[in-house]
Design a protein around this motif. Structure first.
Motif, PDB file in Angstrom:
ATOM      1  N   THR A 279       0.275 -18.877  24.566  1.00  0.00           N
ATOM      2  CA  THR A 279       0.629 -18.918  23.352  1.00  0.00           C
ATOM      3  C   THR A 279      -0.648 -19.497  22.407  1.00  0.00           C
ATOM      4  OG1 THR A 279       2.855 -19.615  23.530  1.00  0.00           O
ATOM      5  CG2 THR A 279       2.005 -20.584  21.632  1.00  0.00           C
ATOM      6  N   ALA A 280      -1.382 -20.516  22.870  1.00  0.00           N
ATOM      7  CA  ALA A 280      -2.462 -20.907  22.489  1.00  0.00           C
ATOM      8  C   ALA A 280      -3.576 -19.782  22.142  1.00  0.00           C
ATOM      9  CB  ALA A 280      -2.890 -22.230  23.464  1.00  0.00           C
ATOM     10  N   GLY A 281      -3.674 -19.190  23.295  1.00  0.00           N
ATOM     11  CA  GLY A 281      -4.956 -18.064  23.273  1.00  0.00           C
ATOM     12  C   GLY A 281      -4.349 -17.195  22.030  1.00  0.00           C
ATOM     13  N   PHE A 282      -3.157 -16.753  21.774  1.00  0.00           N
ATOM     14  CA  PHE A 282      -2.814 -15.767  20.586  1.00  0.00           C
ATOM     15  C   PHE A 282      -2.984 -16.695  19.203  1.00  0.00           C
ATOM     16  CE2 PHE A 282      -0.464 -13.315  17.770  1.00  0.00           C
ATOM     17  CZ  PHE A 282      -0.446 -12.091  18.214  1.00  0.00           C
ATOM     18  N   LEU A 283      -2.755 -18.030  19.277  1.00  0.00           N
ATOM     19  CA  LEU A 283      -3.078 -18.796  18.027  1.00  0.00           C
ATOM     20  C   LEU A 283      -4.558 -18.744  17.885  1.00  0.00           C
ATOM     21  CD1 LEU A 283      -2.548 -20.663  15.656  1.00  0.00           C
ATOM     22  CD2 LEU A 283      -2.931 -22.739  17.582  1.00  0.00           C
ATOM     23  N   VAL A 284      -5.571 -18.794  18.859  1.00  0.00           N
ATOM     24  CA  VAL A 284      -6.884 -18.685  18.753  1.00  0.00           C
ATOM     25  C   VAL A 284      -7.481 -17.418  18.337  1.00  0.00           C
ATOM     26  CG1 VAL A 284      -9.194 -18.892  19.777  1.00  0.00           C
ATOM     27  CG2 VAL A 284      -7.536 -20.514  20.361  1.00  0.00           C
ATOM     28  N   LEU A 285      -6.667 -16.263  18.731  1.00  0.00           N
ATOM     29  CA  LEU A 285      -6.842 -14.957  18.406  1.00  0.00           C
ATOM     30  C   LEU A 285      -6.511 -14.739  17.175  1.00  0.00           C
ATOM     31  CD1 LEU A 285      -7.700 -12.559  20.352  1.00  0.00           C
ATOM     32  CD2 LEU A 285      -5.460 -11.964  20.338  1.00  0.00           C
TER      33      LEU A 285
ATOM     34  N   TRP B  33      -8.936 -13.716  11.492  1.00  0.00           N
ATOM     35  CA  TRP B  33      -8.732 -13.838   9.934  1.00  0.00           C
ATOM     36  C   TRP B  33     -10.291 -14.244   9.529  1.00  0.00           C
ATOM     37  CZ3 TRP B  33      -9.954 -17.334   6.281  1.00  0.00           C
ATOM     38  CH2 TRP B  33      -9.493 -16.907   4.717  1.00  0.00           C
ATOM     39  N   LYS B  34     -10.804 -15.203  10.402  1.00  0.00           N
ATOM     40  CA  LYS B  34     -12.289 -15.715  10.041  1.00  0.00           C
ATOM     41  C   LYS B  34     -13.288 -14.540  10.128  1.00  0.00           C
ATOM     42  CE  LYS B  34     -13.120 -19.431   9.220  1.00  0.00           C
ATOM     43  NZ  LYS B  34     -13.222 -20.367   7.878  1.00  0.00           N
TER      44      LYS B  34
ATOM     45  N   MET C 163       1.639  -8.433  23.255  1.00  0.00           N
ATOM     46  CA  MET C 163       0.568  -9.221  23.264  1.00  0.00           C
ATOM     47  C   MET C 163      -0.275  -8.772  24.208  1.00  0.00           C
ATOM     48  SD  MET C 163       2.731 -12.995  22.968  1.00  0.00           S
ATOM     49  CE  MET C 163       1.346 -14.042  23.393  1.00  0.00           C
ATOM     50  N   ILE C 164       0.117  -8.415  25.257  1.00  0.00           N
ATOM     51  CA  ILE C 164      -0.923  -7.900  26.354  1.00  0.00           C
ATOM     52  C   ILE C 164      -1.700  -6.621  25.734  1.00  0.00           C
ATOM     53  CG2 ILE C 164      -1.365  -6.639  28.389  1.00  0.00           C
ATOM     54  CD1 ILE C 164       1.069  -8.441  29.823  1.00  0.00           C
ATOM     55  N   LEU C 165      -1.025  -5.718  25.058  1.00  0.00           N
ATOM     56  CA  LEU C 165      -1.589  -4.567  24.406  1.00  0.00           C
ATOM     57  C   LEU C 165      -2.744  -4.953  23.251  1.00  0.00           C
ATOM     58  CD1 LEU C 165      -1.976  -1.495  24.257  1.00  0.00           C
ATOM     59  CD2 LEU C 165      -0.081  -1.577  22.290  1.00  0.00           C
ATOM     60  N   LEU C 166      -2.394  -5.973  22.533  1.00  0.00           N
ATOM     61  CA  LEU C 166      -3.179  -6.559  21.359  1.00  0.00           C
ATOM     62  C   LEU C 166      -4.467  -7.194  21.996  1.00  0.00           C
ATOM     63  CD1 LEU C 166      -0.422  -7.885  19.110  1.00  0.00           C
ATOM     64  CD2 LEU C 166      -2.018  -6.108  18.663  1.00  0.00           C
TER      65      LEU C 166
ATOM     66  N   LEU D 256      -7.608  -6.573  12.955  1.00  0.00           N
ATOM     67  CA  LEU D 256      -7.854  -7.844  12.506  1.00  0.00           C
ATOM     68  C   LEU D 256      -6.879  -8.482  11.329  1.00  0.00           C
ATOM     69  CD1 LEU D 256     -11.930  -7.935  12.406  1.00  0.00           C
ATOM     70  CD2 LEU D 256     -10.337  -8.753  14.220  1.00  0.00           C
ATOM     71  N   LYS D 257      -6.535  -7.516  10.511  1.00  0.00           N
ATOM     72  CA  LYS D 257      -5.596  -7.722   9.508  1.00  0.00           C
ATOM     73  C   LYS D 257      -4.214  -7.982  10.036  1.00  0.00           C
ATOM     74  CE  LYS D 257      -7.848  -5.042   5.718  1.00  0.00           C
ATOM     75  NZ  LYS D 257      -7.449  -3.533   5.145  1.00  0.00           N
ATOM     76  N   VAL D 258      -3.856  -7.363  10.973  1.00  0.00           N
ATOM     77  CA  VAL D 258      -2.467  -7.484  11.579  1.00  0.00           C
ATOM     78  C   VAL D 258      -2.246  -8.948  12.519  1.00  0.00           C
ATOM     79  CG1 VAL D 258      -0.591  -6.657  13.085  1.00  0.00           C
ATOM     80  CG2 VAL D 258      -1.796  -4.888  11.499  1.00  0.00           C
ATOM     81  N   LEU D 259      -3.254  -9.107  13.276  1.00  0.00           N
ATOM     82  CA  LEU D 259      -3.258 -10.236  14.235  1.00  0.00           C
ATOM     83  C   LEU D 259      -2.728 -11.613  13.627  1.00  0.00           C
ATOM     84  CD1 LEU D 259      -6.348  -9.830  16.511  1.00  0.00           C
ATOM     85  CD2 LEU D 259      -3.832  -9.721  17.077  1.00  0.00           C
TER      86      LEU D 259
END
Length: 455
Positions: A195-201, A206-207, A345-348, A368-371
């Motif tokens: 979960t934290a990894g996806f948040l960082v992702l 976006w940045k 999530m694994i695919l992304l 990058l737009k979708v994440l």
């Protein structure tokens, strides 16, 4: 509506609110600690300045999340005395010990060193400051351990005796070494890392796309977030498989309900899709993989996987007449939703890792737009996973010892619960909106240049 149903709804709503923030606290604390370790150890002056700011950046997101976790968690303990006093009377001797230890050995440690970490920049040495965030990460995850010690007893009671209508602890060591904790805690920890990894992702994506000044710095965290998330996801799969094998012995009703396996089968198929008729308790339509469920549970002692109907008969003979089948349809589809989200999530993560490994993060701007818009995915997976853990033991609040209907406060009225449930729900919603707005505003305004200066 009666107090029992409303109390269950109230506890479910407040728990889900709280559990939105818990996994991020567990996983992001470790990520920030790892990031600060890189900052301390790096010898590249250009990266050192930027990495310090990245530590502060993700550390701020951690603090916002931690604050919301504390606020939403405090209410949970009031439920035990106000809504579930019969449970507190029955379980207080056992449930109180890990909760007290959670406060004394984990929360106080966590909050103290988080304060030192927040105000210790430029006052402590780099190594001492880094040690503080590692202590915070350790204490955060120790806190989760003690909570799950209590929860694991409710799922699989050990080390107790019944005395005058109460469960009393006889073996504290058995309580903390309950085999149920191994699967439940490891699954919680690794899903928190994912979960934290996806948040960082999501934040880094976006940045990278919208902040040209910060692009180089956040390209590094985009790659790190993908690796961190993938490690968590694959470990989550392994721990979940291990826990499922143990459930075949500890709580077969939950396991068979997740699979909607109504009749005992050897070998048992794995159902991909099932249309469940709850009146006749039969599958009208299903798509299955023959023998796959038994293959996943290869260490089941009897070889056969017991069906829900057989287990219902056994439980009725052991505990007396009653309905011992949980919400099969809810468990069945919740499990598949959780697995489906994990696969996506694994695919992304793999696609993101490939692009950053090739140093071409902008090669797929659509990703990058979708994440950022997909950020709710791990939160949904965590919520349905928690639902599986808790709803799967129904009608028990403590499996084999106390039913949920017996645990509610006897003098509680439906009106009492309605008032507090509406109040807490509205308040939590407002707090979540404010926290989300603060986090979004912070992400948008903060810029980190690789040259070590803000633009």
């Amino acid at each position: 509506m009666e107090a029992l149903i409303l109390s269950r709804w109230q506890f479910a709503i407040t728990t889900v609110y709280h559990f939105l923030f818990v996994p991020v606290t567990l996983g992001l604390s470790i990520f920030v600690a790892l990031l600060e370790t890189c900052y301390v150890r790096t010898k590249r002056p250009q990266w050192k300045a930027a990495s310090r700011k990245l530590v502060k950046f993700f550390g701020t997101l951690f603090i916002i999340n931690f604050s919301m976790g504390v606020v939403t968690g405090i209410v949970q303990e009031f439920h035990f005395g106000m809504n579930w006093s019969e449970y507190s009377r029955f379980m207080g001797d056992i449930f109180g010990a890990p909760l007290a230890l959670e406060a004394l050995t984990a929360f106080f440690l966590e909050s103290t060193f988080l304060g030192i970490w927040i105000f210790g920049w430029d006052k402590l040495s780099e190594k001492a400051h880094c040690i503080c965030i590692w202590i915070v990460a350790f204490a955060s995850n120790l806190s989760a351990f003690w909570i799950l010690v209590a929860n694991s007893f409710m799922q699989h009671p050990v080390g107790y005796t019944l005395n005058n209508g109460r469960a009393e602890m006889t073996d504290f060591f058995s309580l903390v070494t309950n085999h149920y904790i191994l699967g439940e805690y490891s699954h919680t920890l690794f899903s928190a890392i994912a979960t934290a990894g996806f948040l960082v992702l999501a934040v880094s994506a976006w940045k990278v796309l919208h902040d040209e000044v910060s692009r180089a710095a956040f390209t590094q965290t985009l790659k790190a977030g993908a690796i961190y998330m993938l490690v968590g996801l694959f470990a989550t799969m392994g721990s979940g498989h291990m826990h499922a094998q143990y459930l075949a012995q500890a709580n077969p009703m939950k396991l068979s309900s997740v699979e909607a396996l109504w009749e005992t089968a050897d070998p048992a198929p794995f159902a991909i899709v099932a249309d469940i008729d709850e009146e006749s308790h039969r599958n009208n339509m299903e798509i299955t993989v023959p023998g796959a469920f038994s293959f996943m549970l290869y260490n089941t002692p009897t070889g056969a996987v017991k069906g829900i109907n057989q287990l219902q008969q056994e439980y009725a003979a052991t505990y007396g007449p009653g309905e011992y089948r949980p919400d099969v349809k809810g468990l069945f589809w919740s499990f598949r939703l959780m697995i489906g989200i994990g696969g996506l999530m694994i695919l992304l993560g793999l696609i993101t890792l490939y692009l950053t490994w090739k140093k071409r993060p902008l090669a797929c701007p659509l990703l990058l737009k979708v994440l950022p818009w997909l950020l709710p995915l791990p939160y949904i997976a965590n919520s349905v996973g928690w639902y599986i853990a808790e709803a799967g033991r129904q009608p028990w609040i403590v499996v084999g010892l106390q039913k949920t209907a017996e645990a509610v406060s006897p003098n509680l009225t439906g009106t009492d619960v309605w008032i507090t449930m509406i109040g807490f729900t509205v308040l939590y919603l407002l707090l979540a909106i404010v926290a989300f707005w603060i986090a979004i505003r912070f992400v948008r305004k903060t810029r980190i240049a690789m040259e070590g200066r803000d633009a």
